[in-house]
Enzyme design. Structure first.
Site: not given
Ligand SMILES: *Cc1c(COP(=O)(O)O)cnc(C)c1O
Length: 419
Positions: A240, A275-278, A314, A318, A343-344
């Site tokens: 997150g 659980e890092p993503g972004r 995005r 969002y 076309c939106e």
């Molecule tokens: C989406 C998600 C993440 C990653 O979120 P980021 O904002 O990209 O770090 C981690 N854990 C769970 C369960 C998620 O749904």
């Protein structure tokens, strides 16, 4: 920080001019920088160095490209997956099943079975019902599924409503007040080895206080469970952490996050999972696009580009901001609306934005497009599925082909009885 920079007036990814990639692959195309991905993966890990035991599971949904996953596997990252499809990608990238965490409210029995086949490391259960099902399935197969219970801490992450996941009304996890009794019941089931708690309050978090609150509540719950004689060895704090989308954005970085986590988890005596993503992928990618034409508008001109909401969703989903910069900026500026060809009216990247002056044929990029970019792409308006490229120093490779509309058309069939 990233490795997309102007050199001799031309935007490069590391040592490769973006114009060279556009010329060879066409546009739109995503470009990822290997050096940036590696740097982000290491900075995040180093920010957690004060914690005695850490496991990092990259959130595959933010960027599931196989090459990206392979790179992160080599950095010692596991994966957080939310479908069997994502799990198979992580396995294909060389991540051991034991390093994979399975999250999500809707795991099907078939997905659970595939995960058990793969020796998946941890299921993050989102309800008591799911835990009971998984226990029965595992027991019937003579296996034991390792699991945590995802708890909804009822904390407002103060981010966009559509990516906020930790408030009581959100669909994720079990209610905080009921978590202890549910955990105790699940821990007693054969086929299930409950080893901890999980939490994830949202995405693009730019204020650490809600996370601090949520983690503190999880620590308290952990002590309650241990007080009842239940085992808690793993605490999954989710992902997150936000990233800067505008050059002027100031937000907490991995070091600040790591310091907060170290403080809150002091004395937990548990493996802390992330659980890092972004934060790993966001600033590691750009989307190159070409200006099709510029047309007048009521207030500002419309810059019509060849990327659209199907390639980068995005802004439409969002109201997200992506910096838009010319690949060969002239130094002149203009105020414009940036739109795609779909076309939106939601196919709008920016309204009344001051940008580098561009004209038909010019190349430009949307920055910070490495997370929730290509992964959300679709073929709306029968457009191609956007390709992806990875750069490494002065070399680069296509890491996902452009899927042409003809390929998608070939998978469709007209039943005989219609003719
Ligand atoms: C989406 C998600 C993440 C990653 O979120 P980021 O904002 O990209 O770090 C981690 N854990 C769970 C369960 C998620 O749904």
């Amino acid at each position: 920080m990233d490795y997309f920079e102007l050199r001799n007036g031309e935007l490069h990814a590391e040592d490769v001019p973006l114009a060279a990639i556009a010329a060879a692959v066409g546009t739109p195309v995503y470009v990822y920088s290997r050096a940036t991905l590696t740097r982000h993966a290491r900075v995040f890990r180093e920010a957690l160095a004060a914690l005695p035991s850490v496991h990092i599971a990259f959130a595959v949904k933010s960027n599931p490209n196989l090459a990206v996953l392979r790179l992160l596997a080599k950095e010692g990252y596991g994966a957080d997956v939310v479908s069997a499809g994502e799990m198979h990608r992580a396995l294909a990238a060389g991540m051991p099943g034991a390093d994979i965490v399975f999250s999500g409210v809707g795991k099907t029995p078939r997905e659970m079975a595939e995960a058990l086949d793969a020796g998946l490391g941890q299921f993050n259960l989102e309800s008591e019902e799911e835990g009971v099902e998984l226990a029965a399935l595992a027991a019937a197969r003579g296996q034991t599924a390792v699991a945590t219970l995802r708890v909804n801490p009822d904390v407002d992450a103060r981010t966009h409503a559509k990516i906020s996941t930790g408030k009581a009304e959100n669909k994720f996890g079990v209610a905080y007040d009921r978590a202890a009794e549910i955990y105790a019941r699940l821990a007693a089931l054969p086929g299930l080895a409950m080893r901890g708690l999980a939490v994830h309050i949202g995405s693009q978090i730019t204020d650490l206080e809600p996370s601090r609150q949520a983690f503190t509540r999880m620590g308290a719950l952990m002590r309650v469970l241990r007080g009842q004689g239940l085992t808690v060895t793993h605490m999954d704090l989710g992902g997150g952490l936000g990233v800067p989308y505008k050059a002027s954005d100031v937000l907490p970085g991995p070091e600040d996050y790591g310091a907060m986590v170290a403080e809150v988890t002091q004395g937990w005596n548990a493996t802390v999972m992330f659980e890092p993503g972004r934060v790993i992928t966001g600033n590691s990618g750009v989307l190159i696009t070409q200006v099709i034409r510029v047309k007048p508008g009521a207030i500002n001109p419309f810059v019509v580009v060849d990327a659209a909401m199907n390639d980068l969703a995005r802004p439409a989903l969002y109201d997200a901001w992506h910096d838009f910069v010319a690949v060969r900026p002239s130094g002149e500026r203009m105020i414009a609306n940036i739109v795609g060809p779909i076309c939106e009216s939601s196919d709008t990247f920016a309204m009344g934005r001051e940008i580098d002056a561009v004209k038909a044929g010019d190349l430009a990029v949307f920055r910070t497009a490495g997370a929730y970019g290509a992964t959300m792409a679709n073929t709306y308006n029968s457009r191609a599925l956007v390709p992806e490229v990875m750069v490494d120093g002065d070399r680069w490779a296509v890491v996902a082909n452009r899927i042409e509309p003809a390929t998608i058309l070939a998978a469709e069939h007209v039943p005989e009885w219609l003719d």
